[in-house]
Design a protein around this motif. Structure first.
Motif, PDB file in Angstrom:
ATOM      1  N   ALA A  70       0.615  -0.982   0.348  1.00 52.45           N
ATOM      2  CA  ALA A  70      -0.403   0.150  -0.187  1.00 52.45           C
ATOM      3  C   ALA A  70       0.461   1.206  -0.040  1.00 52.45           C
ATOM      4  CB  ALA A  70      -1.038   0.385   1.081  1.00 52.45           C
ATOM      5  N   HIS A  97      -8.706  -1.314   1.521  1.00 51.29           N
ATOM      6  CA  HIS A  97      -8.451  -1.763   2.775  1.00 51.29           C
ATOM      7  C   HIS A  97      -8.322  -1.556   4.206  1.00 51.29           C
ATOM      8  CE1 HIS A  97      -7.011  -5.546  -0.033  1.00 51.29           C
ATOM      9  NE2 HIS A  97      -7.533  -6.195   0.548  1.00 51.29           N
ATOM     10  N   ARG A 139      -4.826  -1.080  -3.562  1.00 56.13           N
ATOM     11  CA  ARG A 139      -5.127  -0.958  -2.855  1.00 56.13           C
ATOM     12  C   ARG A 139      -5.540   0.412  -2.612  1.00 56.13           C
ATOM     13  NH1 ARG A 139      -3.859  -5.564  -0.102  1.00 56.13           N
ATOM     14  NH2 ARG A 139      -3.495  -4.631   2.137  1.00 56.13           N
TER      15      ARG A 139
END
Length: 125
Positions: A44, A78, A114
């Motif tokens: 990420a 996420h 992400r």
């Protein structure tokens, strides 16, 4: 109304969907949602670095830089990535400190992404 300038990027989706990487109207620059193109397999934080590098390039094309950014919107797939993404965002914007949102979404266009970020900049008159 000020003259509109559409700034193209390199996304193959631009002509299909009908969007520009950024649009400048006068001193206002709106950067479309930008994903980590070319960094699909990074974590990420690495993806966020790539996104902000792409945003920096389009801001430069529009005659602006991060110091002109007044708002960002971050879309995360996420929730647990918020801190890693936030730290990278802070590295780029820690002094500027634009208004910002961080939203968790079910998915992005590329399932490996992400993070996706939008940015708005305002040039001084």
């Amino acid at each position: 109304m000020s003259e509109r300038q559409n700034i193209a990027g390199t996304s193959p989706y631009e002509p299909i969907i009908g969007f520009s990487r950024a649009v400048r109207v006068g001193g206002h620059i709106m950067v479309s949602g930008t994903g980590p193109v070319g960094a699909d397999d990074l974590d990420a934080a690495g993806q966020t670095e790539q996104v902000l590098t792409l945003i920096a390039a389009v801001l430069k094309q529009a005659g602006a830089s991060f110091e002109h950014v007044v708002r960002t919107r971050m879309y995360l797939t996420h929730a647990e990535d918020w801190e890693a993404i936030g730290r990278v965002h802070g590295k780029f914007f820690g002094i500027v400190r634009p208004a910002s949102s961080m939203v968790v979404v079910a998915a992005l266009l590329n399932p490996k992404w992400r993070i996706e970020i939008e940015a708005d900049a305002l040039l001084p008159e």
